[in-house]
Design a protein around this motif. Sequence first.
Motif, PDB file in Angstrom:
ATOM      1  N   LEU A 182       0.933  -1.056   0.029  1.00  0.00           N
ATOM      2  CA  LEU A 182      -0.026   0.043   0.204  1.00  0.00           C
ATOM      3  C   LEU A 182       1.213   1.399   0.010  1.00  0.00           C
ATOM      4  CD1 LEU A 182      -2.585   1.102   0.317  1.00  0.00           C
ATOM      5  CD2 LEU A 182      -2.551   0.738   2.783  1.00  0.00           C
ATOM      6  N   LEU A 183       1.795   1.373   0.604  1.00  0.00           N
ATOM      7  CA  LEU A 183       3.014   2.705   1.110  1.00  0.00           C
ATOM      8  C   LEU A 183       3.381   2.818  -0.185  1.00  0.00           C
ATOM      9  CD1 LEU A 183       3.966   4.671   2.050  1.00  0.00           C
ATOM     10  CD2 LEU A 183       6.092   2.611   3.170  1.00  0.00           C
ATOM     11  N   ALA A 229      12.902  11.994   0.802  1.00  0.00           N
ATOM     12  CA  ALA A 229      12.818  12.116   2.473  1.00  0.00           C
ATOM     13  C   ALA A 229      10.960  12.142   2.357  1.00  0.00           C
ATOM     14  CB  ALA A 229      12.647  13.662   2.694  1.00  0.00           C
ATOM     15  N   THR A 230       9.867  12.298   1.052  1.00  0.00           N
ATOM     16  CA  THR A 230       8.128  12.369   0.954  1.00  0.00           C
ATOM     17  C   THR A 230       8.309  10.827   1.600  1.00  0.00           C
ATOM     18  OG1 THR A 230       8.569  14.516   0.146  1.00  0.00           O
ATOM     19  CG2 THR A 230       6.415  13.183   0.485  1.00  0.00           C
ATOM     20  N   GLY A 231       8.702  10.056   0.661  1.00  0.00           N
ATOM     21  CA  GLY A 231       8.319   8.794   1.007  1.00  0.00           C
ATOM     22  C   GLY A 231       7.932   8.325   2.371  1.00  0.00           C
ATOM     23  N   GLY A 232       9.916   8.514   3.061  1.00  0.00           N
ATOM     24  CA  GLY A 232       9.929   8.512   4.331  1.00  0.00           C
ATOM     25  C   GLY A 232       9.157   8.469   5.611  1.00  0.00           C
ATOM     26  N   ALA A 270      11.891   3.346   5.174  1.00  0.00           N
ATOM     27  CA  ALA A 270      12.698   3.152   4.515  1.00  0.00           C
ATOM     28  C   ALA A 270      12.025   2.136   3.349  1.00  0.00           C
ATOM     29  CB  ALA A 270      13.998   1.736   5.272  1.00  0.00           C
ATOM     30  N   ALA A 271      10.694   1.642   3.173  1.00  0.00           N
ATOM     31  CA  ALA A 271      10.163   1.351   2.393  1.00  0.00           C
ATOM     32  C   ALA A 271       9.669   1.908   1.562  1.00  0.00           C
ATOM     33  CB  ALA A 271       9.083   0.386   2.436  1.00  0.00           C
ATOM     34  N   GLY A 272       9.096   3.340   1.791  1.00  0.00           N
ATOM     35  CA  GLY A 272       8.543   4.041   2.005  1.00  0.00           C
ATOM     36  C   GLY A 272       9.545   5.534   0.883  1.00  0.00           C
TER      37      GLY A 272
END
Length: 573
Positions: A17-18, A132-135, A157-159
């Motif tokens: 989902l992420l 940075a945003t995904g994290g 880390a996955a984001g």
Amino acid sequence: MTPSPWSRARVPLLSVLLGGLVTLTAVGLIALIRLCTNLAFHGVFSTAESKPDFSHWGAWGIAVPVVGGLIIGVMARWGSPAIRGHGIPEAMQAIGTADSRIPARVAIFKPLSAAVSIGTGGPFGAEGPIIATGGAIGSLIGQWLPSSPVQRKILLAAGAAAGMTAIFGTPLAAVLLAIELLLFEYRGRSFLPVALATGTAMALRSFFHEPLPMFPLAFDQAPDVPLSFGSFLIGGVCGLLAVGITKAVYALEDEFEKLPLHWMWWPAIGGVFVGVIGWIDPRTLGVGYDNLRVLLEGQMALKAIATLAVLKFLSWLVALGSGTSGGTLAPLMTIGGALGALAAHALHGVPGFETFPVGLAVMIGMAATFAGASRAFLASVAFAYEATHAVGAFGPLLLGCGAAVLVSRVLMRETIMTEKLARRGVRIPSDYEPDFLHALHVDAVMERQPLTAAPRHTVSEIAARLGTPGSPWHDVRLIPITDADGTLLGVITRADLFAALEVAPHSTVLEAGVTKPVTIHPEELLSEAADRMIRHGIGRLPVVDRGESPKLVGLVTRRAILEARRRAQAGRE
């Protein structure tokens, strides 16, 4: 307690989902950058791809990066100061000091500030902000749902990896970057969710028609000695460049700190330099991915290459040093790729290197400069391979990036990612390695013949032994109590012994001690011994066999574990 199947699967499923959420965010960021570019430089409301230039505003366009810097300063001061910088160090700091908790406002303001910065001509890439945003999105999911710090770290880390994949289409490099810069471990619980997130991002990326490969390079030449040696030399030169860039960035940040102005105004000052340099050479404005494609084709003139390298470096150096929002990967690759091209042309004058491929040199320069600056060796090699699809370049890439990291390690203690954190007192691991506690058994460090007491001994008798200077009993802190067959009946600590001495000096040690002590078996791991010590607040454990009547076979102490750790570290140096 054994984790349930659902608890083991929860983080990997959340990562799928992420990956989708971050991909949509990345696509939105790209569209926002294009919108800002079109509005700022061309005066039109459009998300079509365009280049920042001065065709619409003329010389007045120099003010566009200044206005962008003012906007970012306001967003940082009254929105979130965490939007300043290039993103990855901030994610590393969240992992190292904040249990992987990133505030929600970072997930909102970081992409907005990056879009303004890049859209108004900032010489950055979108990868740092989206990482940075995904994290931040991964961290928020870990905060909204019941999660441990380790699970939040994995989601962060996955984001971040999903964001890199969505921008560049390099899933393997993104996984390796997460391992080398964020996770610092290679365990199934970590890399499986990261892999699922990046795989999801890669699949969804195809719906938005982003180019793949991002920077195509046709190269199928079999590596030979001149090609490999030249690649190693170019990598070494790029390692020197990486060291110089890192030191220059933080030296300039120090100079900005001396300005008698609030840091809110610094991005605008940086914007003046960006605008002036952009007027001299518009290729320095914006992400500049097209510059890399032209460099890889190997047809750019020498003067144009040198101009691009110098001016892009100066523009990016001042902009990043001013504390604005933007990434480092694309600028480092552009500067490094240009240096690689210049190095290839220099090699053409050396006998045996007359035909060294310029495109390969650019590719090595891109990857080696980032490898030297970040020391993310495997991620840098995988990125160049995935971004170009140049199958035959894998060997030269390994040599070039290896040389760059070697030079970086010799000449620089920190990296471009960790220097800022080190100045704040935050120490980030430089390597990931297995925990030695999971590799050693208790019987490897235990004391095999500890001093013991019989159940008939009185408190006063044992206290007399402990109080004799020079006696082997003098420094004993825990005394196992055993019968004639060696069966463990209990333990008594030095503190409990002297406490009992004051109230009941003739009581036996078994009466004054603990009859059901915490124990461990010799074949168990040191990690379990350390966990039990921490859980029960003790520093020593009797070691017993697994018989029906447990026989004492040794004693393991906290000091012995720490000494084993010291020896293990010394052996790795």
